[in-house]
Scaffold this active site. Structure first.
Site, PDB file in Angstrom:
ATOM      1  N   GLY A   1       0.930   1.679   6.075  1.00 56.10           N
ATOM      2  CA  GLY A   1       1.496   2.480   4.902  1.00 56.10           C
ATOM      3  C   GLY A   1       0.457   3.628   4.638  1.00 56.10           C
TER       4      GLY A   1
ATOM      5  CG  ASP B   1       4.841  -3.542   0.155  1.00 58.54           C
ATOM      6  OD1 ASP B   1       5.201  -4.629   0.078  1.00 58.54           O
ATOM      7  OD2 ASP B   1       3.771  -3.121   0.055  1.00 58.54           O
TER       8      ASP B   1
ATOM      9  N   GLY C   1      22.520 -11.931  -6.074  1.00 60.55           N
ATOM     10  CA  GLY C   1      23.135 -11.982  -7.530  1.00 60.55           C
ATOM     11  C   GLY C   1      22.226 -12.643  -8.451  1.00 60.55           C
TER      12      GLY C   1
HETATM   13  O1  F6P Z   1       1.843  -4.169   1.746  1.00 62.18           O
HETATM   14  C1  F6P Z   1       2.305  -5.356   2.179  1.00 62.18           C
HETATM   15  C2  F6P Z   1       2.030  -6.461   1.240  1.00 62.18           C
HETATM   16  O2  F6P Z   1       2.552  -7.552   1.812  1.00 62.18           O
HETATM   17  C3  F6P Z   1       2.226  -6.175  -0.473  1.00 62.18           C
HETATM   18  O3  F6P Z   1       3.432  -6.538  -0.643  1.00 62.18           O
HETATM   19  C4  F6P Z   1       1.136  -7.375  -0.942  1.00 62.18           C
HETATM   20  O4  F6P Z   1       0.834  -6.997  -2.109  1.00 62.18           O
HETATM   21  C5  F6P Z   1      -0.061  -7.092   0.000  1.00 62.18           C
HETATM   22  O5  F6P Z   1       0.371  -6.593   1.416  1.00 62.18           O
HETATM   23  C6  F6P Z   1      -0.756  -8.448   0.271  1.00 62.18           C
HETATM   24  O6  F6P Z   1      -1.724  -8.084   1.030  1.00 62.18           O
HETATM   25  P1  F6P Z   1      -2.798  -8.895   1.816  1.00 62.18           P
HETATM   26  O7  F6P Z   1      -2.328  -9.512   3.210  1.00 62.18           O
HETATM   27  O8  F6P Z   1      -3.990  -8.551   2.057  1.00 62.18           O
HETATM   28  O9  F6P Z   1      -2.654 -10.212   0.872  1.00 62.18           O
END
Ligand code: F6P
Length: 327
Positions: A106, A131, A189
């Site tokens: 990301g 995300d 839904g």
């Molecule tokens: O960015 C992906 C993600 O799964 C997010 O949806 C979430 O907030 C975060 O990573 C969780 O991160 P970690 O694996 O460090 O708990």
């Protein structure tokens, strides 16, 4: 004249996403097609600054596209954010003879690539996160599978909620963004969907849709909450119980949404993006992010990509509101 690329590294960083393996495979196979060697950096930037690598060839990426997770492991590295950490990472690249690096992840992954580009390395990023919050790309690897995984769990929850005539509040991942929650909410839904992009009016956005559904004869309710909503699903569950006396259960789907065999959409997108990343490097381009815009694979300058912002799809939001009866 552009430097000829002889060896590239590939790493996955940040939260893993289904389809990352398909992207790794595509990077390795495309590199070989262009006559470029490929080295896998394990454990993201943490591995890069510690020289944690594995040589990748045609066979080592065989049969990985269907697997969830990432064969290169993933990690978050605080040390890499420091100038000393970045120096060490550059030293590893020199030691391994890397001319370029492909980073799958990301915005954090792309910021890391930018730091390395400023120190002379050719870099390309590939958007991989469940995300779907990368501004320059309409789609990120892993999103479709995560939606499907969430839907599968919600369908199961519905069975038991229906039997007990309960209200289910389900928290869906997405970091600070509501893309995943909104899509999942529309697809299942939901009675109501709460996302961080829109300040929640409990009466209008949550309680009214429940009351309306109740009056229409519904006996169980499904509320989808994005993890970025203040207080999360538990605070929403409390509001519902206090205002409606419905027997309410909260489920946080959590990391289960990051696992599983990638969907065909994720495998295909990852494969194209992996190929595109190597093509850009082979053509002498650097500091780019591969992106999907509509049906087309395009690329953006990393600095520009990091400055862009992505808002929630307004049309999908309106459709959700229309179908849940919010006016
Ligand atoms: O960015 C992906 C993600 O799964 C997010 O949806 C979430 O907030 C975060 O990573 C969780 O991160 P970690 O694996 O460090 O708990």
């Amino acid at each position: 004249m552009a430097t000829e690329i002889k060896t590239i590294g590939v790493l996955t960083s940040g939260g893993d996403a289904p389809g990352m393996n398909a992207a790794i495979r595509a990077v390795v196979r495309a590199a070989l097609y262009y006559g470029i060697d490929c080295i896998g950096i394990r454990r993201g930037y943490h591995g890069l600054l510690n020289g944690d690598f594995t040589r990748l060839n045609f066979e080592s990426v065989s049969d990985i596209s269907r697997r969830g997770g990432t064969m290169l492991y993933s990690a978050r590295s605080e040390e890499f954010k420091t100038p000393a950490g970045q120096e060490r990472a550059v030293a590893t690249c020199k030691m391994l003879g890397l001319d370029a690096l492909v980073g799958i992840g990301g915005d954090g992954t792309f910021s890391g690539l930018l730091c390395l580009a400023k120190r002379g390395l050719s870099v390309v990023g590939i958007p991989g996160t469940i995300d779907n919050d990368i501004a320059c790309s309409s789609y990120t690897i892993g999103y479709d599978t995560a939606c499907n995984t969430a839907l599968e769990s919600i369908d199961k929850l519905r069975d038991t909620m229906q039997s007990h005539e309960r209200c289910s509040v389900v928290e869906v991942m997405g970091h600070r963004a509501g893309h995943l929650a909104l899509t999942v909410g529309v697809a299942c839904g939901a009675t109501a969907v709460i996302v961080p992009e829109h300040p929640v009016d409990y009466e209008a956005d949550l309680l009214e849709p429940i009351r309306r559904a109740r009056l229409a004869g519904r006996t169980h309710f499904m509320i989808i909450v994005a993890e970025g909503v203040e207080g999360g699903a538990y605070s929403i569950g409390k509001v519902i119980e206090e205002a409606t006396a419905l027997d309410t259960r909260v489920t946080v789907l959590g990391h289960i949404q990051r696992g599983g065999s990638p969907s065909s959409r994720d495998r295909i997108t990852a494969t194209y993006m992996g190929y595109e990343a190597v093509r850009l490097l082979a053509e002498g381009k650097t500091c780019r992010v591969v992106a999907l815009q509509g049906e087309n694979y395009v690329d953006y300058d990393i600095t520009e990509a990091l400055q862009m912002t992505k808002s929630l799809d307004q049309h999908t939001y309106e459709v959700m509101r229309a179908l849940t009866g919010v006016h």
